[in-house]
Write a protein that holds these residues in place. Sequence first.
Motif, PDB file in Angstrom:
ATOM      1  N   LEU A 127      -4.434   6.325   7.891  1.00 16.02           N
ATOM      2  CA  LEU A 127      -5.208   5.892   9.062  1.00 16.02           C
ATOM      3  C   LEU A 127      -4.272   5.496  10.203  1.00 16.02           C
ATOM      4  CD1 LEU A 127      -8.166   3.838   7.573  1.00 16.02           C
ATOM      5  CD2 LEU A 127      -8.166   6.134   8.472  1.00 16.02           C
ATOM      6  N   ARG A 128      -3.033   5.943  10.106  1.00 21.92           N
ATOM      7  CA  ARG A 128      -2.020   5.704  11.148  1.00 21.92           C
ATOM      8  C   ARG A 128      -1.739   4.219  11.341  1.00 21.92           C
ATOM      9  NH1 ARG A 128      -3.742  10.139  15.747  1.00 21.92           N
ATOM     10  NH2 ARG A 128      -3.996  11.884  14.340  1.00 21.92           N
ATOM     11  N   ARG A 129      -1.910   3.453  10.284  1.00 19.89           N
ATOM     12  CA  ARG A 129      -1.563   2.039  10.364  1.00 19.89           C
ATOM     13  C   ARG A 129      -0.130   1.895   9.900  1.00 19.89           C
ATOM     14  NH1 ARG A 129      -6.567  -0.409   7.015  1.00 19.89           N
ATOM     15  NH2 ARG A 129      -5.850   1.179   5.575  1.00 19.89           N
ATOM     16  N   GLN A 160      -6.747  12.347   7.181  1.00 18.20           N
ATOM     17  CA  GLN A 160      -7.572  12.797   8.300  1.00 18.20           C
ATOM     18  C   GLN A 160      -6.732  12.922   9.565  1.00 18.20           C
ATOM     19  OE1 GLN A 160     -10.195   9.230   8.302  1.00 18.20           O
ATOM     20  NE2 GLN A 160      -9.737   9.097  10.465  1.00 18.20           N
ATOM     21  N   ALA A 213     -11.623   5.263  10.939  1.00 15.39           N
ATOM     22  CA  ALA A 213     -11.266   5.640  12.300  1.00 15.39           C
ATOM     23  C   ALA A 213      -9.821   5.266  12.539  1.00 15.39           C
ATOM     24  CB  ALA A 213     -12.166   4.927  13.296  1.00 15.39           C
ATOM     25  N   SER A 214      -9.127   6.119  13.251  1.00 17.70           N
ATOM     26  CA  SER A 214      -7.785   5.728  13.662  1.00 17.70           C
ATOM     27  C   SER A 214      -7.588   6.171  15.102  1.00 17.70           C
ATOM     28  CB  SER A 214      -6.727   6.315  12.745  1.00 17.70           C
ATOM     29  OG  SER A 214      -6.763   7.706  12.780  1.00 17.70           O
ATOM     30  N   SER A 271      -4.673   6.603  18.359  1.00 19.20           N
ATOM     31  CA  SER A 271      -3.291   6.597  18.826  1.00 19.20           C
ATOM     32  C   SER A 271      -3.327   6.610  20.337  1.00 19.20           C
ATOM     33  CB  SER A 271      -2.538   7.845  18.367  1.00 19.20           C
ATOM     34  OG  SER A 271      -2.618   7.993  16.991  1.00 19.20           O
ATOM     35  N   VAL A 275       3.746   7.127  20.599  1.00 16.82           N
ATOM     36  CA  VAL A 275       2.379   6.619  20.490  1.00 16.82           C
ATOM     37  C   VAL A 275       2.395   5.287  19.760  1.00 16.82           C
ATOM     38  CG1 VAL A 275       1.217   8.859  20.450  1.00 16.82           C
ATOM     39  CG2 VAL A 275       1.960   7.836  18.318  1.00 16.82           C
ATOM     40  N   SER A 335      -0.326   3.412  17.181  1.00 14.04           N
ATOM     41  CA  SER A 335      -1.591   3.723  16.510  1.00 14.04           C
ATOM     42  C   SER A 335      -2.034   2.614  15.590  1.00 14.04           C
ATOM     43  CB  SER A 335      -1.485   4.980  15.667  1.00 14.04           C
ATOM     44  OG  SER A 335      -0.300   5.617  15.833  1.00 14.04           O
ATOM     45  N   THR A 336      -3.316   2.612  15.349  1.00 11.09           N
ATOM     46  CA  THR A 336      -3.879   1.716  14.350  1.00 11.09           C
ATOM     47  C   THR A 336      -5.146   2.363  13.812  1.00 11.09           C
ATOM     48  OG1 THR A 336      -4.576  -0.533  13.883  1.00 11.09           O
ATOM     49  CG2 THR A 336      -5.230   0.365  16.001  1.00 11.09           C
ATOM     50  N   GLY A 337      -5.717   1.761  12.786  1.00 10.64           N
ATOM     51  CA  GLY A 337      -6.908   2.348  12.185  1.00 10.64           C
ATOM     52  C   GLY A 337      -7.722   1.296  11.477  1.00 10.64           C
ATOM     53  N   LEU A 338      -8.916   1.675  11.063  1.00 10.89           N
ATOM     54  CA  LEU A 338      -9.753   0.745  10.314  1.00 10.89           C
ATOM     55  C   LEU A 338     -10.653   1.493   9.343  1.00 10.89           C
ATOM     56  CD1 LEU A 338     -12.840   0.956  11.611  1.00 10.89           C
ATOM     57  CD2 LEU A 338     -11.847  -0.457  13.354  1.00 10.89           C
ATOM     58  N   GLU A 369      -6.000   9.349  21.376  1.00 10.72           N
ATOM     59  CA  GLU A 369      -6.437  10.291  20.346  1.00 10.72           C
ATOM     60  C   GLU A 369      -7.199   9.491  19.307  1.00 10.72           C
ATOM     61  OE1 GLU A 369      -3.580  13.422  19.196  1.00 10.72           O
ATOM     62  OE2 GLU A 369      -4.022  12.752  17.160  1.00 10.72           O
ATOM     63  N   SER A 411      -9.474   9.603  15.839  1.00 14.83           N
ATOM     64  CA  SER A 411      -9.872  10.395  14.674  1.00 14.83           C
ATOM     65  C   SER A 411     -10.949   9.630  13.922  1.00 14.83           C
ATOM     66  CB  SER A 411      -8.647  10.640  13.800  1.00 14.83           C
ATOM     67  OG  SER A 411      -9.031  10.957  12.495  1.00 14.83           O
TER      68      SER A 411
END
Lengths: 261, 434
Positions: A114-116, A206, B287-288, B290, B328, B330-333, B379, B381
């Motif tokens: 998740l790009r964390r 993903q 969801a992530s 960037s 970039v 980025s982060t996500g959850l 971006e 996702s």
Amino acid sequence: MAVATSARRCLSAALLAGAALFGTAAAAPAASAETPTPTADAPAPTEAGTSFRTATVIRPGQQATAQASTGDYLYWQFPADAGQGATVDATVELPGADARHGESTWQLDVYDGLRRRQACRYGMQTRTAAADADTVELSCTLRTVRADAEPWSNDPLPGAYYVRLTTLHTASADAGLPVEAAVTATTTDAGSAQDVDGSPAAPLVQGSAARPEPDGGWSSGWWSARWLWTAAGAVLAALAGIAGYRATAGRGRPPHVPPSV
Amino acid sequence: MIIRWRLAAAVCGLLVTLTGGIAPATASADGPATAGTSAETSKDAPKVDLVLDVSGSMRARDIDGQSRMSAAKQAFNEVLDAVPQEVRLGIRTLGAEYRGDDRKVGCKDTRALYPVGPVDRTEAKTAVATLTPTGWTPIGPALLKAADDLEGGDGARRIVLISDGEDTCQPLDPCEVAREIAAKGIHVTVDTLGLVPDAKTRTQLSCIAEATGGTYTSVQHKDELSGRVKQLVHRTVEPAVTPVPAKGTDSCERAPQLKPGLYTDRETFGEHRFYRVDVRPGQELRASVSIAADRAVNDDYGVQLRASTLRGREIVRGEATGDGRTDVLSTGLRYPKADDGGVAEDADGEPVPETVCLRVSNAFSAPASVKTEPGLPVELSVAVVDGPDAGADAAFLGLGHGWWFLIALTLIGLLAGVLWGWISRWRVTVWRTH
């Protein structure tokens, strides 16, 4: 007498089963630790991606290389499954010292599916190379990948892990000079002590064209060496129970007495 | 007697089956069987436009004793030989024709030497051979035209700019031009190569590359030039997912509804953008985001992705902070929506999905000299998958592990046996007294 015979029989059978189990238990981590490479003939990638979307897939244990320019952001991704610990090592071959004008700082970052950004338990993630150094070596050891974690935590989960390698600072005259990078991701089995309950329905993969997957696929989440420990515990408890019973129950009902009395 | 024997045998059999039977049940795959590429990758042919500086300074003989121009020609020949079949390649020149001193005319001097299309190697090589270093360096106009050359289709698009000098057509800043091209949302990447560059050229070419997510290479030797251009051309062939443009709004009520996929947007410094995603009970939202730093930004920055209900209650957030040079941040959850059975159903008997508001915000800042428009590329996702099997215990299925566990079980077993023995001895005594 028959009880004794049956107890002995049971004991030996249980011991056999136990021995077989511990044999397997001892063999299992060793086998998975060396990350079997059934498709090892697939050549190691010689190009790196330039973003999360285009990150090149590397298989654990494989050394991926890339020709790049100083200042490029190089991306790779590799699969890590539940119960695995991953270490990423990177080596950057710097341009010749006569072409360079100063020191440069390089950094290796690892992100989950998740790009964390993922924390490194140990390993030198950022290193500054002296103006006359030939190579820079970076490393990052991730936390053990868990089968399940709370949504509010940042714990590593099964899925793709992105590796980003880049230069943080460099003498401005050195921007764009050619470098060669080599990256290896190694996964090891962290042992059943780390096995947690629950599992995600799908690995965190993903937002990228490639979908990395471990050799042999993602684990179904039904196997853990904890089964062996629990079974062994049950066997030992049963045996200890039989022993305790025999020690205290005495001779029991005399055999000539009919059970109906 | 027989009963007891049977009982013991049954327990024994059970244990042996239990212990022996489990071992082979190792993990099996339940994910997709191949590590192939996803279906979202674009089908159209990738397009590359090589933009070559043919300005007067290309006459300088400082690349391995050759002139820059002949090194470039030689590199082009090698690249043309190695172009993958599916790539549509074009060559554009800048400063190739006008010899005069009129800046206005000189700054329009850019020409499609070879139109973007299937490569006829002989034709393309002949065209390159005719070039002689001539005029001005109108990088900005050439980039604009090159972006036009690449229009159409949804394949990967790349401009490879080879130059040896600064743009001589100010005030049109080629770096701003590059950012505008990127902001059009047609996914053009500009990679720049500087031939024996000076500091100003280097800064300018790096800026152009940074603005579009491209790379900058400084070339000192002939083989570096052809090697790098070949590499860049080959990169367009690599499968990539093409994001879909989305336009987030400043409130959740008017936010666009997103289906799972990859989206791009732009967000200026300190702006909030909302999107909406539907999640059914028993599903998990992933969801992530960037945000690219495509220009000079201040050293410390942050990104936040926040999921909340329509009423504004925060569900979960992802945060990232960083410092220093970056492409970039980025982060996500993850948001697993619990399936508690008590949800409303719509007319078709389907459970009503919950609308989750996703808010993307950033804490980038830039020096006053840096333009804030267009915004930073975002971006996003989004994926919705089946929900996880939430663990009911900290340990794997509540099973045990370790030597203490074995000792405890053994002791408990022993105690149970002893107790059972005592009871049975007591029962025998009772029977005897009767």
